[in-house]
Design an enzyme around this catalytic site. Structure first.
Site, mmCIF file in Angstrom:
data_model
loop_
_atom_site.group_PDB
_atom_site.id
_atom_site.type_symbol
_atom_site.label_atom_id
_atom_site.label_comp_id
_atom_site.label_asym_id
_atom_site.label_seq_id
_atom_site.Cartn_x
_atom_site.Cartn_y
_atom_site.Cartn_z
ATOM 1 N N CYS A 78 14.354 3.366 -2.403
ATOM 2 C CA CYS A 78 13.023 3.205 -1.817
ATOM 3 C C CYS A 78 11.924 3.321 -2.874
ATOM 4 C CB CYS A 78 12.795 4.201 -0.677
ATOM 5 S SG CYS A 78 13.049 5.917 -1.135
ATOM 6 N N ARG A 97 -0.117 10.043 -2.825
ATOM 7 C CA ARG A 97 1.017 10.777 -2.281
ATOM 8 C C ARG A 97 0.551 11.722 -1.179
ATOM 9 N NH1 ARG A 97 5.457 12.190 -4.878
ATOM 10 N NH2 ARG A 97 6.017 12.816 -2.783
ATOM 11 N N ARG A 135 -3.259 11.514 3.074
ATOM 12 C CA ARG A 135 -3.639 10.191 2.565
ATOM 13 C C ARG A 135 -4.930 9.702 3.222
ATOM 14 N NH1 ARG A 135 2.058 6.916 1.587
ATOM 15 N NH2 ARG A 135 3.327 8.760 1.281
ATOM 16 N N LYS A 148 13.734 4.274 6.515
ATOM 17 C CA LYS A 148 13.340 3.725 5.209
ATOM 18 C C LYS A 148 13.558 4.731 4.067
ATOM 19 C CE LYS A 148 8.364 4.778 5.636
ATOM 20 N NZ LYS A 148 8.220 5.685 4.495
ATOM 21 N N ASP A 149 13.696 6.016 4.402
ATOM 22 C CA ASP A 149 13.948 7.037 3.375
ATOM 23 C C ASP A 149 15.436 7.230 3.089
ATOM 24 O OD1 ASP A 149 11.218 7.597 3.189
ATOM 25 O OD2 ASP A 149 11.305 9.159 4.720
ATOM 26 N N ARG A 154 6.733 -1.277 -3.965
ATOM 27 C CA ARG A 154 6.908 -2.485 -3.138
ATOM 28 C C ARG A 154 5.561 -2.997 -2.645
ATOM 29 N NH1 ARG A 154 6.272 -2.828 1.978
ATOM 30 N NH2 ARG A 154 6.311 -0.570 2.188
ATOM 31 N N ARG A 155 4.744 -2.069 -2.114
ATOM 32 C CA ARG A 155 3.425 -2.485 -1.626
ATOM 33 C C ARG A 155 2.534 -2.966 -2.756
ATOM 34 N NH1 ARG A 155 3.200 2.805 2.089
ATOM 35 N NH2 ARG A 155 4.131 1.953 3.996
#
Length: 309
Positions: free
Chosen positions: A240, A147, A153, A81-82, A129-130
């Site tokens: 992304c 971040r 997190r 995804k990165d 996106r989220r």
């Protein structure tokens, strides 16, 4: 070849993922010695700004790719995804591993599921996106920028007194922390990031010996699925850091079902398109074209303008 060197980011998750890959290589090639170079990327260094504001492609990959150009590492392990859609000249994705659970998950402080979070709940995520999809479902939520690596997190959930945070299932499961998950968010609520849950193995295209060695890591079924997703991303010219998601799954008889979404940053507009087909590139192109017909281009242009302001 008796020795090979892998490049990896330094985060606990990156090291865990790389070790998982190396164990597969050791099983396939017991005589092989594997060295490791831990590399800090731009995305790892800049933690006080949201990813979307840092901007640029390859935030978590560029330094690893430079190490391949320099010859200090032979290959690199990335979260797919990165990975930007366009590959740098002379490099290639030689293998895509079997995919872990691609969904996003909610971890809440008091065990509440998404629909039960209190009005105005504070939810942490670094992903446009989220946040776009969560806001579309629950406009009352307060989205808080989050971040850092998974450990950071999770700590911020308590430190910042957030009601919940949203992370990728795959990272938690690979770290052995599946018990921390409150709820796995269905793709109907939150379409995952393109390629989420799969690892990409990158090497120099001209290095035939290394390419042959690493090809044992490739999972053709996963490659087909994520090719459909990455085609959507490429057609929409997204990275992304843009609110684009795509999720493909096999529905039998060699057929895929693919859903793509494009949203405004505030979630007030969320375009969604689903189609089925056998050819992943044709399917990805179809879904992207339909999103463009619905107005995706204008939304993405607006988002980019806001980010660059």
């Amino acid at each position: 070849m008796k020795r090979i060197v892998v490049g990896t980011r330094k985060s606990p998750l990156a090291l865990t993922q790389t070790e998982w890959v190396l164990n597969k290589l050791r099983t396939a090639y017991p005589e092989l010695t594997i060295g490791m170079e831990q590399i800090v990327t731009k995305g790892d260094r800049i933690l006080d700004v949201t990813l979307s504001k840092v901007g640029g492609k390859g935030l978590f990959t560029k330094e690893l790719e430079q190490a391949m150009y320099d010859g200090t590492v032979d290959f690199a392990v990335h979260s797919l995804k990165d990975m930007p859609n366009e590959m740098p000249e002379g490099l290639m994705i030689v293998a895509i591993t079997e995919r872990e659970d691609p969904r996003d998950v909610l971890i809440s402080r008091n065990g509440s599921k998404f629909e039960d979070l209190p009005i105005g709940a504070r939810v942490g995520t670094s992903s446009l996106r989220r946040s776009a999809q969560l806001r579309a479902a629950r406009p009352d939520l307060e989205i808080v920028s989050l971040r850092g690596n998974i450990n950071t997190r999770l700590a911020k959930l308590e430190e910042q007194e957030l009601d919940a945070i949203v992370l990728a299932a795959a990272g938690l499961l690979r770290m052995g922390w599946g018990d921390k998950i409150t709820e796995r968010l269905s793709p109907e609520l939150c379409i995952p990031a393109v390629g989420q849950g799969a690892l990409a193995i990158e090497c120099r295209a001209a290095d035939e010996e290394v390419r042959k060695l690493l090809s044992v890591l490739d999972n053709p079924a996963t490659r087909k699925i994520v090719t459909a997703e990455r085609t959507v991303l490429g057609k929409l010219n997204g990275g992304c850091q843009i609110p684009i998601g795509a999720y493909a799954e096999s529905i039998g008889d060699d057929e895929l079902r693919l859903t793509g979404i494009v949203g405004s940053a505030d979630g007030s507009v969320l375009l969604r398109e689903t189609a089925t087909g056998r050819d992943p590139v044709e399917l990805g192109t179809l879904v992207a074209d339909r999103l463009i017909e619905k107005g995706a281009g204008a939304i993405l242009a607006q988002v980019r303008e806001e980010l660059n302001a």
